[in-house]
Design a protein around this motif. Structure first.
Motif, mmCIF file in Angstrom:
data_model
loop_
_atom_site.group_PDB
_atom_site.id
_atom_site.type_symbol
_atom_site.label_atom_id
_atom_site.label_comp_id
_atom_site.label_asym_id
_atom_site.label_seq_id
_atom_site.Cartn_x
_atom_site.Cartn_y
_atom_site.Cartn_z
ATOM 1 N N GLY A 114 20.275 59.710 36.898
ATOM 2 C CA GLY A 114 19.847 59.212 37.512
ATOM 3 C C GLY A 114 20.121 59.468 39.196
ATOM 4 O O GLY A 114 20.601 59.945 39.212
ATOM 5 N N ILE A 115 18.582 58.242 39.861
ATOM 6 C CA ILE A 115 18.557 58.235 41.147
ATOM 7 C C ILE A 115 18.629 56.616 41.811
ATOM 8 O O ILE A 115 17.820 56.302 40.851
ATOM 9 C CB ILE A 115 17.796 58.493 42.249
ATOM 10 N N TYR A 116 19.067 56.580 42.982
ATOM 11 C CA TYR A 116 18.599 54.885 42.970
ATOM 12 C C TYR A 116 18.491 54.621 44.480
ATOM 13 O O TYR A 116 19.303 55.245 45.482
ATOM 14 C CB TYR A 116 20.973 54.454 43.044
ATOM 15 N N VAL A 117 17.442 54.001 44.581
ATOM 16 C CA VAL A 117 16.593 54.218 45.431
ATOM 17 C C VAL A 117 16.944 52.509 45.999
ATOM 18 O O VAL A 117 16.470 51.482 45.352
ATOM 19 C CB VAL A 117 15.267 54.336 45.519
ATOM 20 N N CYS A 118 17.260 52.696 47.033
ATOM 21 C CA CYS A 118 17.466 51.387 48.019
ATOM 22 C C CYS A 118 15.808 50.413 48.087
ATOM 23 O O CYS A 118 15.119 51.433 48.838
ATOM 24 C CB CYS A 118 18.331 51.349 49.177
ATOM 25 N N LEU A 119 16.038 49.797 47.583
ATOM 26 C CA LEU A 119 14.658 48.957 48.324
ATOM 27 C C LEU A 119 14.207 48.108 49.750
ATOM 28 O O LEU A 119 13.427 47.303 49.546
ATOM 29 C CB LEU A 119 14.107 48.027 47.401
ATOM 30 N N THR A 120 15.971 48.042 50.029
ATOM 31 C CA THR A 120 15.663 47.482 51.872
ATOM 32 C C THR A 120 15.269 48.631 52.890
ATOM 33 O O THR A 120 14.496 49.025 53.795
ATOM 34 C CB THR A 120 16.611 46.693 52.193
ATOM 35 N N VAL A 171 20.165 45.155 45.715
ATOM 36 C CA VAL A 171 18.726 45.935 44.835
ATOM 37 C C VAL A 171 18.555 47.372 44.820
ATOM 38 O O VAL A 171 18.179 47.392 46.087
ATOM 39 C CB VAL A 171 17.308 44.928 45.055
ATOM 40 N N TYR A 172 18.194 47.700 43.909
ATOM 41 C CA TYR A 172 17.742 49.344 43.902
ATOM 42 C C TYR A 172 16.989 49.288 42.828
ATOM 43 O O TYR A 172 16.980 48.920 41.651
ATOM 44 C CB TYR A 172 19.638 50.120 44.153
ATOM 45 N N LEU A 173 16.324 50.582 43.023
ATOM 46 C CA LEU A 173 15.476 50.821 42.119
ATOM 47 C C LEU A 173 16.060 52.490 41.446
ATOM 48 O O LEU A 173 16.548 53.329 42.033
ATOM 49 C CB LEU A 173 13.779 51.397 42.237
ATOM 50 N N HIS A 174 16.484 52.401 40.210
ATOM 51 C CA HIS A 174 17.278 53.194 38.909
ATOM 52 C C HIS A 174 15.806 53.789 38.786
ATOM 53 O O HIS A 174 14.946 53.358 37.669
ATOM 54 C CB HIS A 174 17.891 52.566 38.394
ATOM 55 N N THR A 175 16.196 55.626 39.240
ATOM 56 C CA THR A 175 14.923 55.919 38.262
ATOM 57 C C THR A 175 15.570 57.178 36.896
ATOM 58 O O THR A 175 16.440 58.466 37.624
ATOM 59 C CB THR A 175 14.271 56.786 38.743
ATOM 60 N N LYS A 176 15.936 57.726 36.034
ATOM 61 C CA LYS A 176 16.079 58.543 35.352
ATOM 62 C C LYS A 176 15.148 59.375 34.571
ATOM 63 O O LYS A 176 14.327 58.843 34.080
ATOM 64 C CB LYS A 176 16.999 57.650 33.935
ATOM 65 N N LYS A 177 15.409 60.884 34.429
ATOM 66 C CA LYS A 177 14.123 61.248 33.813
ATOM 67 C C LYS A 177 14.915 62.403 33.074
ATOM 68 O O LYS A 177 15.866 63.413 33.798
ATOM 69 C CB LYS A 177 13.398 62.197 35.089
ATOM 70 N N THR A 178 14.289 62.450 31.602
ATOM 71 C CA THR A 178 15.447 63.066 30.609
ATOM 72 C C THR A 178 13.662 64.129 30.237
ATOM 73 O O THR A 178 13.126 63.556 30.068
ATOM 74 C CB THR A 178 15.137 62.438 29.196
ATOM 75 N N GLU A 179 14.251 65.749 30.580
ATOM 76 C CA GLU A 179 13.688 66.565 29.875
ATOM 77 C C GLU A 179 12.820 66.198 28.677
ATOM 78 O O GLU A 179 14.002 66.620 27.151
ATOM 79 C CB GLU A 179 14.077 68.495 30.192
ATOM 80 N N LYS A 180 11.919 66.676 28.024
ATOM 81 C CA LYS A 180 11.335 66.493 26.808
ATOM 82 C C LYS A 180 11.430 68.027 25.971
ATOM 83 O O LYS A 180 11.428 69.055 26.581
ATOM 84 C CB LYS A 180 9.734 66.346 26.327
ATOM 85 N N PRO A 181 11.667 68.141 25.050
ATOM 86 C CA PRO A 181 11.624 69.359 24.192
ATOM 87 C C PRO A 181 10.323 69.913 24.479
ATOM 88 O O PRO A 181 9.280 69.348 24.261
ATOM 89 C CB PRO A 181 12.188 69.331 22.573
ATOM 90 N N LYS A 182 10.438 71.757 24.612
ATOM 91 C CA LYS A 182 9.355 72.261 24.122
ATOM 92 C C LYS A 182 8.724 72.949 22.881
ATOM 93 O O LYS A 182 10.150 73.059 21.959
ATOM 94 C CB LYS A 182 9.343 73.792 25.356
ATOM 95 N N THR A 183 7.399 73.331 22.636
ATOM 96 C CA THR A 183 7.091 74.055 21.496
ATOM 97 C C THR A 183 6.847 75.265 21.709
ATOM 98 O O THR A 183 5.816 75.760 22.465
ATOM 99 C CB THR A 183 5.960 73.444 21.193
ATOM 100 N N ILE A 184 7.835 76.574 21.083
ATOM 101 C CA ILE A 184 6.878 77.537 21.587
ATOM 102 C C ILE A 184 5.718 77.943 20.547
ATOM 103 O O ILE A 184 5.887 78.042 19.445
ATOM 104 C CB ILE A 184 8.381 78.424 20.751
ATOM 105 N N VAL A 185 4.935 78.165 22.098
ATOM 106 C CA VAL A 185 4.192 79.071 20.930
ATOM 107 C C VAL A 185 3.337 80.796 20.911
ATOM 108 O O VAL A 185 4.244 81.380 22.230
ATOM 109 C CB VAL A 185 2.949 78.545 21.870
#
Length: 469
Positions: A42-48, A69-83
């Motif tokens: 993920g990524i750490y955003v300095c809040l200063t 103090v940092y805001l940490h954001t982590k994104k995890t991709e969701k599985p897709k459903t094949i149509v």
């Protein structure tokens, strides 16, 4: 009194402006690498300072700036459903506009964009103690800072959305005070021919003197004989309109002086000067946008023919990292890719990257040398040239989807700052960008020399010699 969740260790005063996050040009990306929320850590955003850092560089910022103090954001991709596609599904429509991801434009991809699970938390350095969000016990200033960062990130997503359209036309500076000669020229509604050759297509009417001339010759020899541009060079009459595109809705107007397709708000008046009533004309020739679409379709078809239906094997690893096209940045991407194959550029920016990052100013996103080092490491290390494994439910294919590549947004902003052309998202000339970039590198090296000035690899001397026989 110690507050719950360790919140007592967080300072109460923080900036709360989402503009600060946008102005930092962090763009959801580390200042020293191309790590982002979708990266492994993920990524750490300095809040200063409202700067983003990957896990490899957040310690460096903490030690240099003293921020905790940092805001940490982590994104995890969701599985897709094949149509499954039905046999009776309608065929794809041919593009009619130079655009991506919009009605009438080229398709970006057959697949829907990925969806993500997002986890936000507050991280306290140097211990990396974590506080899950949302948390009502956080000081008000911290909560405002978090809200500002998240709001700015949403705004940035809209700016870099996949949908893209070609160059937007602007009103010509010559349109409202255009000089038109009273030379008695009247233009017939059809049957046009170039006044300097026998061409009857790709014809342009000069809106100053009424001359009808053929357009530019294309790279493949088609098009015209350059008579319209030669007429401009001789007379400096700037505006012309493409015959065959004139309708009640408008026409293709080109400004040779501004070197762009433009808008003429007084087009009906300018055409009437030569006896043309645009309300009575019908379209008989392709617009420049339609010609550009045709050229792109032919290129894509030729590409398919050349590969003969073979499935290409993607390459990954050091030296095989791709640059994401940010709209019209293929000219920039090609130059940057080539430069970092040269030894002097690697020595200056890649081999010295650690010391460059260590000595970078408080805001490295605005430092040219730091961003060149970041780019060089990103291109050559191979970290961002890893296969993206499919996460589709119901898919039997183990074939990777390719690589994410890297987004060169920060270096584009720095190099283009203050430049009337490279700051825009319009198509530009690769050689002009190359020369502009070399000049910028040379100025930076003279102000703060490194172990080598990579521009020196392009310098040469010319010797003139007279021989008497």
């Amino acid at each position: 009194v110690r507050r719950r969740n360790g919140c007592s260790s967080i300072p109460r005063r923080f900036g709360s402006s989402s503009a600060a996050w946008r102005q930092s040009r962090a763009q959801g990306q580390c200042a020293f690498s191309f790590d982002g929320p979708e990266s492994e850590n993920g990524i750490y955003v300095c809040l200063t300072h409202f700067l983003g850092f990957g896990r490899d560089y957040v310690d460096l910022h903490h030690l240099k700036a003293g921020c905790r103090v940092y805001l940490h954001t982590k994104k995890t991709e969701k599985p897709k459903t094949i149509v499954a596609k039905h046999e009776d599904s309608p065929p794809k429509k041919k593009p009619t506009r130079m655009a991506l991801g919009v009605e009438g434009g080229f398709d970006l991809d057959d697949e829907a964009p990925p969806e993500f699970d997002v986890v936000n938390s507050i991280v306290i350095l140097p211990s990396f103690a974590s506080i899950s969000l949302p948390c009502v016990d956080l000081p008000e200033g911290v909560q405002k800072s978090i809200a500002g960062v998240l709001a700015a990130e949403s705004a940035w997503k809209e700016e870099v959305a996949a949908a893209w359209e070609g160059e937007m036309k602007f009103e010509s500076k010559h349109a409202r005070n255009l000089t038109q000669l009273d030379n008695g020229v009247k233009v017939m509604p059809s049957g046009w021919i170039c006044s300097r050759c026998d061409l009857t297509n790709n014809l342009w009417l000069n809106l100053t003197d009424g001359a009808i001339l053929c357009g530019r010759r294309y790279y493949d020899g088609s098009g015209g004989n350059n008579h319209a541009v030669e007429h401009f060079e001789e007379t400096r009459y700037p505006l012309c309109v493409k015959l065959g595109t004139i309708t009640a809705d408008g026409a293709d107007v080109y400004s040779y002086d501004e070197d762009a397709m433009v808008e003429d708000p007084l087009l009906a008046q300018h055409l009437a000067h030569f006896g043309i009533n645009r309300m009575l004309l019908e379209k008989t020739d392709k617009t420049m946008e339609e010609l550009e679409v045709d050229a792109n379709l032919k290129f894509l078809e030729w590409d398919v023919i050349q590969e003969s239906g073979c499935q290409l094997t993607p390459l990954f690893g050091p030296g095989y990292t791709g640059l994401v096209n940010l709209g019209n940045t293929c000219y920039m991407n090609s130059i940057l890719q080539v430069l970092f194959t040269l030894p002097d550029f690697c020595r200056r920016y890649v081999d010295c990257s650690s010391s460059i990052f260590q000595s970078a100013p408080d805001d490295p996103t605005r430092d040219f040398t730091a961003q060149m080092a970041k780019l060089g490491v990103g291109l050559l290390a191979g970290k961002y040239s890893q296969p993206i494994e499919k996460k589709d439910e119901g898919s039997n294919s183990d074939r990777p989807r390719g690589q994410r590549g890297i987004r060169p947004g920060m270096i584009k902003s720095i190099v283009g700052k203050g430049h009337p052309e490279f700051f825009t998202n319009r198509q530009q000339d690769a050689q002009e960008y190359f020369l502009h970039l070399l000049n910028m590198i040379d100025r930076c090296e003279r102000a703060s020399p490194g172990i080598v000035n990579p521009v020196d690899s392009f310098r040469f001397k010319v010797e003139e010699r007279l021989e008497c026989r």
